[in-house]
Scaffold this active site. Structure first.
Site, PDB file in Angstrom:
ATOM      1  N   LYS A 242     -40.877  21.444   3.570  1.00 56.84           N
ATOM      2  CA  LYS A 242     -40.932  21.524   2.042  1.00 56.84           C
ATOM      3  C   LYS A 242     -41.492  20.904   0.688  1.00 56.84           C
ATOM      4  O   LYS A 242     -41.550  21.531  -0.127  1.00 56.84           O
ATOM      5  CB  LYS A 242     -38.950  21.143   2.414  1.00 56.84           C
ATOM      6  CG  LYS A 242     -38.896  19.916   2.126  1.00 56.84           C
ATOM      7  CD  LYS A 242     -37.226  19.227   2.361  1.00 56.84           C
ATOM      8  CE  LYS A 242     -36.783  18.501   2.542  1.00 56.84           C
ATOM      9  NZ  LYS A 242     -38.125  17.055   2.085  1.00 56.84           N
TER      10      LYS A 242
ATOM     11  N   ARG B 212     -29.566  14.359  -0.169  1.00 62.16           N
ATOM     12  CA  ARG B 212     -29.850  14.071   1.512  1.00 62.16           C
ATOM     13  C   ARG B 212     -28.406  14.001   1.990  1.00 62.16           C
ATOM     14  O   ARG B 212     -28.415  13.869   3.160  1.00 62.16           O
ATOM     15  CB  ARG B 212     -30.629  12.702   1.162  1.00 62.16           C
ATOM     16  CG  ARG B 212     -31.935  13.588   2.054  1.00 62.16           C
ATOM     17  CD  ARG B 212     -32.829  11.868   2.229  1.00 62.16           C
ATOM     18  NE  ARG B 212     -34.004  12.478   3.423  1.00 62.16           N
ATOM     19  CZ  ARG B 212     -35.236  13.007   2.749  1.00 62.16           C
ATOM     20  NH1 ARG B 212     -35.556  13.114   2.002  1.00 62.16           N
ATOM     21  NH2 ARG B 212     -36.259  12.918   3.543  1.00 62.16           N
TER      22      ARG B 212
ATOM     23  N   ARG C 106     -48.901  15.420  11.205  1.00 63.74           N
ATOM     24  CA  ARG C 106     -49.097  15.044  10.053  1.00 63.74           C
ATOM     25  C   ARG C 106     -50.326  14.405   9.524  1.00 63.74           C
ATOM     26  O   ARG C 106     -50.062  12.989  10.004  1.00 63.74           O
ATOM     27  CB  ARG C 106     -47.964  15.885   8.986  1.00 63.74           C
ATOM     28  CG  ARG C 106     -47.548  14.913   8.381  1.00 63.74           C
ATOM     29  CD  ARG C 106     -46.096  15.210   8.073  1.00 63.74           C
ATOM     30  NE  ARG C 106     -44.932  14.249   7.585  1.00 63.74           N
ATOM     31  CZ  ARG C 106     -43.963  15.057   6.948  1.00 63.74           C
ATOM     32  NH1 ARG C 106     -43.703  15.965   6.362  1.00 63.74           N
ATOM     33  NH2 ARG C 106     -43.094  13.953   6.692  1.00 63.74           N
TER      34      ARG C 106
ATOM     35  N   ARG D 201     -49.058   8.484   8.302  1.00 65.85           N
ATOM     36  CA  ARG D 201     -47.847   7.891   7.162  1.00 65.85           C
ATOM     37  C   ARG D 201     -47.126   7.130   7.508  1.00 65.85           C
ATOM     38  O   ARG D 201     -46.410   7.370   8.616  1.00 65.85           O
ATOM     39  CB  ARG D 201     -46.822   9.453   6.493  1.00 65.85           C
ATOM     40  CG  ARG D 201     -46.468   9.541   4.914  1.00 65.85           C
ATOM     41  CD  ARG D 201     -45.543  10.489   5.015  1.00 65.85           C
ATOM     42  NE  ARG D 201     -44.374  10.858   4.852  1.00 65.85           N
ATOM     43  CZ  ARG D 201     -43.186  11.239   4.676  1.00 65.85           C
ATOM     44  NH1 ARG D 201     -44.087  12.231   3.603  1.00 65.85           N
ATOM     45  NH2 ARG D 201     -42.654  10.832   5.131  1.00 65.85           N
TER      46      ARG D 201
ATOM     47  N   ARG E   3     -35.729   9.894  12.392  1.00 61.91           N
ATOM     48  CA  ARG E   3     -35.416  11.042  11.096  1.00 61.91           C
ATOM     49  C   ARG E   3     -34.386  11.771  11.222  1.00 61.91           C
ATOM     50  O   ARG E   3     -33.991  13.017  10.414  1.00 61.91           O
ATOM     51  CB  ARG E   3     -36.668  11.207  10.207  1.00 61.91           C
ATOM     52  CG  ARG E   3     -36.757   9.243   9.187  1.00 61.91           C
ATOM     53  CD  ARG E   3     -38.011   9.932   9.008  1.00 61.91           C
ATOM     54  NE  ARG E   3     -39.122  10.927   8.608  1.00 61.91           N
ATOM     55  CZ  ARG E   3     -40.108  11.018   7.837  1.00 61.91           C
ATOM     56  NH1 ARG E   3     -41.258  10.766   9.230  1.00 61.91           N
ATOM     57  NH2 ARG E   3     -40.714  12.190   7.429  1.00 61.91           N
TER      58      ARG E   3
HETATM   59  P1  ADP Z   1     -39.600  13.756   4.747  1.00 55.38           P
HETATM   60  O1  ADP Z   1     -40.303  14.224   5.433  1.00 55.38           O
HETATM   61  O2  ADP Z   1     -38.338  12.856   5.308  1.00 55.38           O
HETATM   62  O3  ADP Z   1     -38.719  14.260   3.825  1.00 55.38           O
HETATM   63  P2  ADP Z   1     -39.844  12.303   2.311  1.00 55.38           P
HETATM   64  O4  ADP Z   1     -40.455  12.503   2.138  1.00 55.38           O
HETATM   65  O5  ADP Z   1     -38.648  13.106   1.710  1.00 55.38           O
HETATM   66  O6  ADP Z   1     -39.634  12.220   3.970  1.00 55.38           O
HETATM   67  O7  ADP Z   1     -38.841  10.920   2.290  1.00 55.38           O
HETATM   68  C1  ADP Z   1     -39.138   9.891   3.394  1.00 55.38           C
HETATM   69  C2  ADP Z   1     -37.893   8.868   3.103  1.00 55.38           C
HETATM   70  O8  ADP Z   1     -37.410   8.502   2.006  1.00 55.38           O
HETATM   71  C3  ADP Z   1     -36.905   8.966   3.617  1.00 55.38           C
HETATM   72  O9  ADP Z   1     -37.054   9.290   5.230  1.00 55.38           O
HETATM   73  C4  ADP Z   1     -35.777   8.026   3.295  1.00 55.38           C
HETATM   74  O10 ADP Z   1     -35.711   6.893   3.765  1.00 55.38           O
HETATM   75  C5  ADP Z   1     -35.990   7.702   1.494  1.00 55.38           C
HETATM   76  N1  ADP Z   1     -35.450   8.706   0.884  1.00 55.38           N
HETATM   77  C6  ADP Z   1     -36.018  10.131   0.203  1.00 55.38           C
HETATM   78  N2  ADP Z   1     -34.756  10.708  -0.415  1.00 55.38           N
HETATM   79  C7  ADP Z   1     -34.530  10.119  -0.170  1.00 55.38           C
HETATM   80  C8  ADP Z   1     -32.616  10.507  -0.754  1.00 55.38           C
HETATM   81  N3  ADP Z   1     -32.641  11.226  -1.419  1.00 55.38           N
HETATM   82  N4  ADP Z   1     -31.705   9.835   0.021  1.00 55.38           N
HETATM   83  C9  ADP Z   1     -32.034   8.538   0.472  1.00 55.38           C
HETATM   84  N5  ADP Z   1     -32.821   8.422   1.304  1.00 55.38           N
HETATM   85  C10 ADP Z   1     -34.373   9.233   0.555  1.00 55.38           C
END
Ligand code: ADP
Length: 227
Positions: free
Chosen positions: A27, A102, A141, A174, A185
């Site tokens: 996404k 989320r 990744r 990452r 996750r």
């Molecule tokens: P992913 O690759 O899991 O989609 P993101 O870059 O969206 O990762 O987010 C990385 C981390 O940041 C998540 O695992 C979480 O810890 C935190 N995070 C991101 N967005 C949110 C949210 N809306 N609510 C709570 N934590 C968030």
């Protein structure tokens, strides 16, 4: 605009959407492509949280520990970040929310916030993909340190990987992409975020896109949902 009149506001080609999907559903990449094509901002809570971490604030340090463990940052913190971001002028006409909401709580809060701003969502689009593919995508990744390009050691071509390293770049893994964090996750996604899918389904605003396969194919399928 609601389902009966088409998903998006055709007269302006703008859209306000939530892009949903498990970690590894692609996404983030898709949101960036869509942002460039539709010229509306991609608003990623993950990116904003990582920026706070990089800035080294006290809040950033706390957030880092949560992110690195694969858990979610507290609802009120992300809501604060999102409220500030959505009231900036560039989000007035359209946006792609990536990684937010989320939790069921965040989805309700967002609905309230957008009602107050008078800018309701057009749709929530779910990028749907098999669990096994997710694991490979996540453990493989990498980001090119030179260009920021997202790559994958399992799925990117050797030429693409070489293009980064031969130009002097590094393939960066990452910090929250370890096997253990990934399992966490995905669990967190199932327990906390899948209820958000139901939330939008009940409201009739959910669109589902098959997110298996190459990113360009998936992107075409996503665009079909965004016409
Ligand atoms: P992913 O690759 O899991 O989609 P993101 O870059 O969206 O990762 O987010 C990385 C981390 O940041 C998540 O695992 C979480 O810890 C935190 N995070 C991101 N967005 C949110 C949210 N809306 N609510 C709570 N934590 C968030």
């Amino acid at each position: 605009m609601r389902a009966e009149t088409g998903v998006f506001r055709k007269e302006t080609n703008l859209m306000r959407i939530v892009l949903m999907g498990a970690p590894g559903s692609g996404k983030g990449t898709l949101a960036k492509k869509l942002m460039a094509e539709k010229r509306i901002p991609q608003i990623s809570t993950g990116d904003m949280l990582r920026a706070a971490v990089a800035a080294g604030s006290r809040f950033g340090q706390q957030a880092k520990d949560v992110i690195d463990s694969g858990q979610l940052v507290a609802d009120e913190i992300v809501l604060g970040i999102i409220s500030e971001r959505l009231t900036r002028p560039d989000a007035a006409d359209g946006f792609i929310l990536d990684g937010f909401p989320r939790t069921r709580q965040q989805a309700g809060d967002l609905e309230e916030l957008l009602d107050q701003l008078g800018t309701p969502l057009d749709a929530a689009v779910l990028m749907d993909v098999d669990f096994d593919i997710l694991m490979k995508r996540l453990t493989g990744r990498r980001t090119c340190s030179l260009t920021g390009k997202l790559l994958n050691i399992y799925f990117s071509s050797q030429e693409e990987l070489d293009a980064c390293t031969k130009a002097g770049g590094e393939l960066v893994h990452r910090e929250d992409d370890t096997e253990e964090t990934i399992t966490n996750r995905l669990d967190v996604y199932r327990t906390r975020t899948e209820p958000v899918v139901d939330f939008y389904k009940k409201r009739g605003s959910l669109r589902v896109v098959d997110a298996g396969g190459a990113i360009d194919e998936v992107y075409s399928r996503l665009l079909e949902q965004c016409q």
